[in-house]
Design a protein around this motif. Structure first.
Motif, PDB file in Angstrom:
ATOM      1  N   LEU A  89       3.969   5.857   3.391  1.00 55.17           N
ATOM      2  CA  LEU A  89       3.190   7.103   3.373  1.00 55.17           C
ATOM      3  C   LEU A  89       4.065   8.263   2.907  1.00 55.17           C
ATOM      4  O   LEU A  89       5.127   8.515   3.482  1.00 55.17           O
ATOM      5  CB  LEU A  89       2.661   7.409   4.780  1.00 55.17           C
ATOM      6  N   PHE A  90       3.606   8.960   1.856  1.00 49.90           N
ATOM      7  CA  PHE A  90       4.198  10.239   1.452  1.00 49.90           C
ATOM      8  C   PHE A  90       3.231  11.315   1.902  1.00 49.90           C
ATOM      9  O   PHE A  90       2.070  11.333   1.463  1.00 49.90           O
ATOM     10  CB  PHE A  90       4.353  10.317  -0.075  1.00 49.90           C
TER      11      PHE A  90
ATOM     12  N   LEU B 296      12.319  15.877   2.097  1.00 49.45           N
ATOM     13  CA  LEU B 296      11.711  16.207   0.804  1.00 49.45           C
ATOM     14  C   LEU B 296      11.006  17.556   0.893  1.00 49.45           C
ATOM     15  O   LEU B 296      10.493  17.924   1.948  1.00 49.45           O
ATOM     16  CB  LEU B 296      10.664  15.150   0.424  1.00 49.45           C
ATOM     17  N   ASP B 297      10.962  18.280  -0.250  1.00 47.12           N
ATOM     18  CA  ASP B 297      10.304  19.594  -0.223  1.00 47.12           C
ATOM     19  C   ASP B 297       9.180  19.670  -1.256  1.00 47.12           C
ATOM     20  O   ASP B 297       8.733  20.732  -1.629  1.00 47.12           O
ATOM     21  CB  ASP B 297      11.327  20.704  -0.469  1.00 47.12           C
ATOM     22  N   ARG B 298       8.748  18.506  -1.765  1.00 47.29           N
ATOM     23  CA  ARG B 298       7.675  18.541  -2.767  1.00 47.29           C
ATOM     24  C   ARG B 298       6.823  17.273  -2.696  1.00 47.29           C
ATOM     25  O   ARG B 298       7.219  16.284  -2.067  1.00 47.29           O
ATOM     26  CB  ARG B 298       8.255  18.710  -4.169  1.00 47.29           C
ATOM     27  N   LEU B 299       5.688  17.385  -3.350  1.00 50.58           N
ATOM     28  CA  LEU B 299       4.764  16.262  -3.476  1.00 50.58           C
ATOM     29  C   LEU B 299       5.485  15.082  -4.127  1.00 50.58           C
ATOM     30  O   LEU B 299       6.373  15.286  -4.950  1.00 50.58           O
ATOM     31  CB  LEU B 299       3.626  16.748  -4.399  1.00 50.58           C
ATOM     32  N   ALA B 300       5.081  13.867  -3.747  1.00 53.20           N
ATOM     33  CA  ALA B 300       5.700  12.675  -4.333  1.00 53.20           C
ATOM     34  C   ALA B 300       5.403  12.636  -5.840  1.00 53.20           C
ATOM     35  O   ALA B 300       4.279  12.340  -6.245  1.00 53.20           O
ATOM     36  CB  ALA B 300       5.147  11.424  -3.657  1.00 53.20           C
TER      37      ALA B 300
ATOM     38  N   ILE C 246       0.853  -1.195   0.000  1.00 53.99           N
ATOM     39  CA  ILE C 246       0.000   0.000   0.000  1.00 53.99           C
ATOM     40  C   ILE C 246       0.888   1.244   0.000  1.00 53.99           C
ATOM     41  O   ILE C 246       1.792   1.360   0.828  1.00 53.99           O
ATOM     42  CB  ILE C 246      -0.899   0.036   1.261  1.00 53.99           C
ATOM     43  N   VAL C 247       0.603   2.165  -0.930  1.00 53.14           N
ATOM     44  CA  VAL C 247       1.301   3.451  -0.938  1.00 53.14           C
ATOM     45  C   VAL C 247       0.250   4.547  -0.724  1.00 53.14           C
ATOM     46  O   VAL C 247      -0.709   4.648  -1.487  1.00 53.14           O
ATOM     47  CB  VAL C 247       2.057   3.684  -2.263  1.00 53.14           C
ATOM     48  N   MET C 248       0.434   5.322   0.355  1.00 50.46           N
ATOM     49  CA  MET C 248      -0.505   6.404   0.652  1.00 50.46           C
ATOM     50  C   MET C 248       0.156   7.723   0.284  1.00 50.46           C
ATOM     51  O   MET C 248       1.328   7.930   0.602  1.00 50.46           O
ATOM     52  CB  MET C 248      -0.833   6.417   2.144  1.00 50.46           C
ATOM     53  N   ILE C 249      -0.620   8.607  -0.362  1.00 43.11           N
ATOM     54  CA  ILE C 249      -0.093   9.936  -0.700  1.00 43.11           C
ATOM     55  C   ILE C 249      -1.104  10.956  -0.189  1.00 43.11           C
ATOM     56  O   ILE C 249      -2.267  10.953  -0.620  1.00 43.11           O
ATOM     57  CB  ILE C 249       0.142  10.086  -2.221  1.00 43.11           C
ATOM     58  N   ALA C 250      -0.667  11.780   0.766  1.00 45.05           N
ATOM     59  CA  ALA C 250      -1.592  12.735   1.388  1.00 45.05           C
ATOM     60  C   ALA C 250      -1.044  14.143   1.278  1.00 45.05           C
ATOM     61  O   ALA C 250       0.158  14.375   1.382  1.00 45.05           O
ATOM     62  CB  ALA C 250      -1.789  12.385   2.860  1.00 45.05           C
TER      63      ALA C 250
ATOM     64  N   GLY D 103      -6.372  14.584  -0.725  1.00 45.55           N
ATOM     65  CA  GLY D 103      -5.894  15.952  -0.524  1.00 45.55           C
ATOM     66  C   GLY D 103      -6.711  16.922  -1.363  1.00 45.55           C
ATOM     67  O   GLY D 103      -7.721  16.544  -1.966  1.00 45.55           O
ATOM     68  N   PRO D 104      -6.250  18.180  -1.440  1.00 47.73           N
ATOM     69  CA  PRO D 104      -6.955  19.159  -2.260  1.00 47.73           C
ATOM     70  C   PRO D 104      -6.975  18.736  -3.732  1.00 47.73           C
ATOM     71  O   PRO D 104      -6.052  18.033  -4.194  1.00 47.73           O
ATOM     72  CB  PRO D 104      -6.127  20.437  -2.093  1.00 47.73           C
TER      73      PRO D 104
END
Ligand SMILES: Cc1cc2nc3c(=O)[nH]c(=O)nc-3n(C[C@H](O)[C@H](O)[C@H](O)COP(=O)(O)OP(=O)(O)OC[C@H]3O[C@@H](n4cnc5c(N)ncnc54)[C@H](O)[C@@H]3O)c2cc1C
Length: 244
Positions: free
Chosen positions: A148-149, A189-193, A114-118, A214-215
């Motif tokens: 989780l990212f 990290l400084d940005r979205l995955a 599972i990879v979560m991106i929030a 997310g938005p």
């Protein structure tokens, strides 16, 4: 019959992020980790043309048989009449709950990573899922491998950081990648995955299962990256927090 709940507690869990705990009044709430519902405020201390209903993901897991008498939501405070009224409503006050919905759920295949991106408050449904997995942890492992990212402005505005870091330290098959976009002294990290980050961090990225919340703008960017990476639509679920 309209479901009703009363406000049990409220606390600021990060800068301008309010967690609200509720107890159901007449019947338990039935839901799966990752789902959301609408909350109507019958009493508004303030009014505007944006009304008295909002959708919120449930950030706590259900108990036995996917039912519970207690649940929590978390939200970013704003100047809307709804949010200002929610902040002022006293403990014991009643709210009305809408039907539970949402497809941001764990897949049946237990072996799939599972990879979560929030992004921002998009963490709330994923928190419900992670807490549900934590309740079943054995030998410092969750029943599923999870990465989780999580992207936010800065640490101060990020809810549940200590809990997430604790999972990262203690759970062998959980991996946390935080990204802060507006924190000068941040080392990570400084940005979205994006496609490069996903390719680098997830070795079998084409066969993983992705849960994204997310938005709208953020979710659309992630979906574009999936196209670029050749990740098939049956391997992801997207949830847009319309309104942010
Ligand atoms: C499936 C789902 C799950 C969600 N889960 C959560 C959650 O867990 N936590 C959470 O915080 N939020 C969640 N949301 C979003 C939530 O329902 C709200 O939309 C969001 O919190 C913003 O609410 P608000 O009252 O601050 O702003 P809103 O009044 O909803 O306005 C949203 C934005 O639009 C602008 N806007 C809207 N109408 C007007 C207007 N008439 N005039 C001027 N500006 C306007 C506002 O400036 C604001 O930036 C979810 C949404 C969905 C669809």
């Amino acid at each position: 019959m309209t479901m009703k709940a009363k406000i049990d507690n409220k606390k600021e869990i990060a800068k301008d992020v309010l967690q609200v705990d509720f107890t159901l009044l007449k019947q338990p709430l039935s839901f799966l980790p990752g789902q959301y519902l609408s909350i109507t405020l019958p009493e508004m201390y303030y009014t505007d043309d944006r009304g008295n209903i909002r959708y919120f993901s449930i950030c706590t897991p259900p108990e036995l048989n996917n039912e519970t008498w207690q649940f929590s939501i978390a939200t970013r405070l704003s100047s809307s009449a709804y949010k200002r009224s929610l902040l002022r409503l006293l403990f014991g006050r009643e709210v009305e709950l809408g039907i539970v919905s949402g497809e941001l759920l764990l897949p049946n295949n237990l072996t799939q990573e599972i990879v979560m991106i929030a992004g921002g408050m998009g963490i709330t449904p994923l928190m419900g899922i992670m807490r549900w997995l934590q309740a079943q942890a054995k030998d410092r492992r969750w029943p599923r491998t999870v990465t989780l990212f999580y992207v936010n402005r800065n640490e101060e505005a990020t809810p549940w950081l200590p809990e997430l870091r604790d999972y990262d330290r203690k759970i062998k098959n959980f991996h946390l990648h935080l990204a802060m976009t507006e924190q000068a002294d941040w080392q990570g990290l400084d940005r979205l995955a994006d496609h490069e980050i996903i390719r680098k961090q997830i070795s079998d990225y084409k066969n993983a299962y992705y849960l994204v919340a997310g938005p709208t703008g953020m979710v659309m960017k992630v979906a574009n990256n999936f196209d670029r990476l050749g990740i098939r639509p049956e391997n992801y679920k997207l949830e847009e927090f319309v309104g942010y």
